[in-house]
Design a protein around this motif. Structure first.
Motif, mmCIF file in Angstrom:
data_model
loop_
_atom_site.group_PDB
_atom_site.id
_atom_site.type_symbol
_atom_site.label_atom_id
_atom_site.label_comp_id
_atom_site.label_asym_id
_atom_site.label_seq_id
_atom_site.Cartn_x
_atom_site.Cartn_y
_atom_site.Cartn_z
ATOM 1 N N VAL A 245 9.178 -37.804 34.023
ATOM 2 C CA VAL A 245 10.347 -38.592 33.627
ATOM 3 C C VAL A 245 10.200 -39.258 32.264
ATOM 4 O O VAL A 245 11.130 -39.911 31.802
ATOM 5 C CB VAL A 245 10.640 -39.684 34.684
ATOM 6 C CG1 VAL A 245 11.020 -39.061 36.016
ATOM 7 C CG2 VAL A 245 9.448 -40.627 34.857
ATOM 8 N N THR A 246 9.058 -39.095 31.608
ATOM 9 C CA THR A 246 8.765 -39.876 30.408
ATOM 10 C C THR A 246 8.909 -39.061 29.135
ATOM 11 O O THR A 246 8.265 -38.011 28.982
ATOM 12 C CB THR A 246 7.330 -40.441 30.466
ATOM 13 O OG1 THR A 246 7.150 -41.148 31.695
ATOM 14 C CG2 THR A 246 7.067 -41.372 29.299
ATOM 15 N N ILE A 247 9.746 -39.560 28.212
ATOM 16 C CA ILE A 247 9.780 -39.035 26.846
ATOM 17 C C ILE A 247 9.115 -40.081 25.952
ATOM 18 O O ILE A 247 9.624 -41.200 25.825
ATOM 19 C CB ILE A 247 11.215 -38.768 26.363
ATOM 20 C CG1 ILE A 247 11.839 -37.633 27.171
ATOM 21 C CG2 ILE A 247 11.221 -38.417 24.875
ATOM 22 C CD1 ILE A 247 13.232 -37.250 26.720
ATOM 23 N N PRO A 248 7.970 -39.761 25.349
ATOM 24 C CA PRO A 248 7.294 -40.745 24.501
ATOM 25 C C PRO A 248 8.177 -41.169 23.331
ATOM 26 O O PRO A 248 8.965 -40.380 22.806
ATOM 27 C CB PRO A 248 6.048 -39.990 24.006
ATOM 28 C CG PRO A 248 5.866 -38.861 24.975
ATOM 29 C CD PRO A 248 7.245 -38.488 25.421
ATOM 30 N N GLU A 249 8.058 -42.435 22.926
ATOM 31 C CA GLU A 249 8.839 -42.911 21.784
ATOM 32 C C GLU A 249 8.381 -42.232 20.503
ATOM 33 O O GLU A 249 9.154 -42.051 19.567
ATOM 34 C CB GLU A 249 8.724 -44.430 21.671
ATOM 35 C CG GLU A 249 9.401 -45.168 22.820
ATOM 36 C CD GLU A 249 9.527 -46.654 22.564
ATOM 37 O OE1 GLU A 249 9.926 -47.023 21.437
ATOM 38 O OE2 GLU A 249 9.222 -47.438 23.483
ATOM 39 N N ARG A 250 7.106 -41.873 20.447
ATOM 40 C CA ARG A 250 6.574 -41.127 19.310
ATOM 41 C C ARG A 250 6.204 -39.720 19.782
ATOM 42 O O ARG A 250 5.903 -39.493 20.940
ATOM 43 C CB ARG A 250 5.337 -41.822 18.740
ATOM 44 C CG ARG A 250 5.602 -43.247 18.245
ATOM 45 C CD ARG A 250 4.308 -43.884 17.773
ATOM 46 N NE ARG A 250 4.510 -45.259 17.333
ATOM 47 C CZ ARG A 250 3.531 -46.060 16.933
ATOM 48 N NH1 ARG A 250 2.267 -45.608 16.928
ATOM 49 N NH2 ARG A 250 3.793 -47.299 16.553
ATOM 50 N N ASP A 251 6.188 -38.785 18.847
ATOM 51 C CA ASP A 251 5.782 -37.406 19.149
ATOM 52 C C ASP A 251 6.577 -36.840 20.329
ATOM 53 O O ASP A 251 6.010 -36.353 21.313
ATOM 54 C CB ASP A 251 4.279 -37.343 19.462
ATOM 55 C CG ASP A 251 3.431 -37.829 18.300
ATOM 56 O OD1 ASP A 251 3.831 -37.579 17.149
ATOM 57 O OD2 ASP A 251 2.392 -38.457 18.552
ATOM 58 N N SER A 252 7.895 -36.897 20.223
ATOM 59 C CA SER A 252 8.736 -36.427 21.319
ATOM 60 C C SER A 252 9.340 -35.049 21.046
ATOM 61 O O SER A 252 10.307 -34.662 21.690
ATOM 62 C CB SER A 252 9.866 -37.431 21.579
ATOM 63 O OG SER A 252 10.669 -37.589 20.421
ATOM 64 N N GLN A 253 8.756 -34.314 20.093
ATOM 65 C CA GLN A 253 9.283 -32.985 19.816
ATOM 66 C C GLN A 253 8.798 -31.992 20.870
ATOM 67 O O GLN A 253 7.751 -32.166 21.485
ATOM 68 C CB GLN A 253 8.868 -32.502 18.415
ATOM 69 C CG GLN A 253 7.392 -32.178 18.262
ATOM 70 C CD GLN A 253 6.556 -33.387 17.881
ATOM 71 O OE1 GLN A 253 7.014 -34.525 18.009
ATOM 72 N NE2 GLN A 253 5.352 -33.143 17.406
ATOM 73 N N VAL A 254 9.582 -30.945 21.052
ATOM 74 C CA VAL A 254 9.217 -29.887 22.001
ATOM 75 C C VAL A 254 8.122 -29.025 21.378
ATOM 76 O O VAL A 254 8.234 -28.587 20.232
ATOM 77 C CB VAL A 254 10.443 -29.024 22.357
ATOM 78 C CG1 VAL A 254 10.043 -27.879 23.283
ATOM 79 C CG2 VAL A 254 11.523 -29.880 23.004
#
Length: 335
Positions: A245-254
C-alpha cells in the motif's frame, strides 16, 4: 442455468403483458410489445424472432426458472392460469437456497469487521430459509478470513467518514513510537493487504502525498472542524505498480526489476505471478529469469526476502544492494 440479462428483460415484458388478463395475447402481440419496449433498452438491434420468444415462454415455465403458469388456447391466447401470478413474486427455488447456503460461509467471514450491524440478522434469516432435505451442511468453498485484529472497530466510522467526506482527528501510534500523536487526516480509501486493514488518507500537516495508516495503530477517532480536502488520485489505478500500500515520497518511479528464481520455486512463481506485470525472460533446468515493473517499497522487499536463498535480484543495482544489506544483517544474527 443462469438467465442472461437480455432474456430476463424479455421475461419482464412478457410478464407485464400476461398480467393484463383482459385481452388475448398472440405470439405476434407479444413480439410487438417486446420490440417496442425491449429494443429501447437493449443494445441488440437485430430484433427478436418468433422462435426466441417461444423459447422464452417455454423457459419461463421451467421450475428452474420462474415456474410460470403459462398456458395457451385459441380463444384466450397466451395467459396466466393464475391471475395473481407475477415473476416478481417468484419464490426462491431449492437451487437458489443451496447457493445462498454456501454463500453464508463467505458472509460470515465479514462478521467481525463491523461494516454492517445487520449482517448477523441477515445471515440468520437466510439460514432459516435453508432447504432441510439435501442441503449442504459442510462448506465446500472456504476463503481465508482475517481474525479479529485490533483496530477493526474503526472500519465502520472510517467507512462513514470516507463516504460523507468528513475530516478526522486521529490518535495514531506508529509501531516505533511509544506514544500516540494527534493527526488531522482526510480519509479516502480503506484497503486490505496481507491480512491487515489500512486507511489511505491525506495528512493535514504533511501535504497532498497519500499516507497509509494501519488500523491496529489507531487509538481514537473524532470529527475535525477543518474543511475536507478532496484528492484527484485515481485509486482504480493507484496500486497498478505496487506490492502493498506504500508509495514512497522519494524514489517513487516505476522500475524494471529483474529477478532470478531457482528451479525448485520457479513453478510457484509461474503459476502465481508476483505481480500482473510479470514477464518470463528466460527459463532452463536451473531456474527462471523474470521481469516485473514496480515501485520499490518495503512491502516488495519483504516479499522478495520471503523467498530466502531461492531468489536473486539481478537489477536494478539499488534494489540489489538494499537486499544484500538486509540479508547480511539477517545472517549476522546467526553468528
Amino acid at each position: 442455468m443462469p438467465i442472461n440479462k437480455n432474456a430476463y428483460n424479455r421475461y419482464l415484458i412478457i410478464d407485464r403483458c400476461l398480467q393484463q388478463g383482459g385481452r388475448p395475447w398472440t405470439i405476434q402481440d407479444l413480439l410487438k410489445a417486446v420490440e417496442e419496449d425491449y429494443l429501447e433498452t437493449t443494445p441488440d438491434k437485430n430484433g427478436v424472432c418468433e422462435r426466441t420468444l417461444k423459447g422464452d415462454l417455454h423457459n419461463m415455465k421451467l421450475p428452474t426458472h420462474h415456474n410460470a403458469p403459462i398456458a395457451y388456447s385459441r380463444r384466450r391466447g397466451y395467459h396466466y392460469t393464475d391471475p395473481e401470478y407475477s415473476i416478481h413474486k417468484t419464490p426462491l427455488t431449492s437451487e437458489d437456497l443451496l447457493i445462498l447456503h454456501q454463500s453464508l460461509h463467505t458472509l460470515k467471514a465479514l462478521r467481525g469487521l463491523g461494516l454492517a450491524d445487520d449482517l448477523d440478522d441477515l445471515i440468520q434469516r437466510l439460514e432459516r430459509k435453508q432447504p432441510s432435505a439435501g442441503a449442504a451442511t459442510n462448506s465446500i468453498l472456504q476463503l481465508e478470513a482475517a481474525p479479529e485484529y485490533i483496530g477493526t472497530e474503526y472500519l465502520k466510522p472510517l467507512y462513514k467518514a470516507i463516504r460523507e467526506k468528513t475530516p478526522l482527528v486521529m490518535q495514531y501510534q506508529p509501531y516505533r513510537e511509544e506514544q500516540a500523536s494527534s493527526e488531522v487526516v482526510h480519509p479516502y480509501l480503506l484497503k486490505t493487504y496481507n491480512g491487515r486493514w489500512y486507511l489511505l488518507a491525506r495528512n493535514e500537516a504533511k501535504g497532498p502525498h497519500i499516507q497509509n495508516y494501519a488500523l491496529d495503530r489507531i487509538k481514537g477517532l473524532s470529527a475535525s472542524s477543518v474543511a475536507f480536502q478532496p484528492t484527484d488520485t485515481d485509486f482504480s489505478t493507484y496500486f497498478d505498480h505496487l506490492i502493498g500500500v506504500t508509495i514512497p515520497e522519494r524514489d517513487s518511479q516505476v522500475e524494471n526489476i529483474r529477478l532470478y528464481i531457482r528451479a525448485g520455486r520457479a513453478p510457484y512463481v509461474l503459476t502465481k505471478p508476483l505481480h500482473p506485470s510479470q514477464v518470463t525472460v528466460s527459463q532452463d533446468t536451473k531456474g527462471i529469469e523474470i521481469e516485473i515493473y514496480l515501485i520499490i517499497n518495503q512491502e516488495l522487499k519483504s516479499r522478495l526476502l520471503s523467498f530466502g536463498p531461492d531468489l536473486q535480484v539481478l537489477a536494478p543495482d539499488s534494489l540489489r544492494d538494499s537486499m544484500q544489506k538486509l540479508l547480511n544483517k539477517a545472517v549476522a544474527r546467526y553468528h
